[in-house]
Design an enzyme around this catalytic site. Sequence first.
Site: not given
Ligand SMILES: O=C(O)C(=O)C[C@H](O)[C@H](O)COP(=O)(O)O
Length: 208
Positions: A41, A45, A69, A129
């Site tokens: 994925e 960002r 995202t 999700k």
């Molecule tokens: O960017 C997106 O669409 C989100 O919804 C957030 C990410 O899925 C999380 O930031 C991943 O989380 P971590 O594994 O804790 O870093």
Amino acid sequence: MTTSSELLDLSPVMPVVVLDDAEAAPDVARALLAGGIRTIELTLRTPAALEAIEKVASQVPDIVVGAGTVTTPEQAAQAADAGAAFLVTPGTTDALLDAVAATRLPFLPGAATVSEAMRLAERGLDTLKFFPAEASGGPAALKAFAGPLPHLKFCPTGGVSVANAPEYLGLSNVGCVGGSWLTPKDAVAARDFATIERLAKESAALAS
Ligand SMILES: O=C(O)C(=O)C[C@H](O)[C@H](O)COP(=O)(O)O
């Protein structure tokens, strides 16, 4: 891969990847594949994300590449045009749902509460999700969701790690977990693909 539910079956962990340089994308994808992970994925960002999706889709056909995202209707269309095979959103709005539906791509919409999950189920979406997973109650919350909503499947993401992933993966309503730990920022910046492959291997070995 044609449905969101099949997407969750591909690997126990969905790597959530942030890339500043699209050039690195194919090698990151190859390192994940070499470690046994079959999905990636790429999060929208960074300005490099759409080009990164394009490169992985055209150069690494054995991995299933999606866009994460996705927060605006425009991004849904752009990700589909770039070659994304699936879309992931952190949360959902009506406009976003309409735009994603128009792409006809498999889709993991974000939900954090029972009401949000029920609203998505009303729209025919049964693979979601769970975000932000740890902050929204973690495995205990998801286990409780399974009582009234046993037909819904989740990919918990946000605060998930190799240490707590097994607790999620043991739940009846979890297909895979998502996380950024497979592609640490410093390893990506240093082009340390051996580390990414090692983390992928460790993650691929988690039982789903
Ligand atoms: O960017 C997106 O669409 C989100 O919804 C957030 C990410 O899925 C999380 O930031 C991943 O989380 P971590 O594994 O804790 O870093």
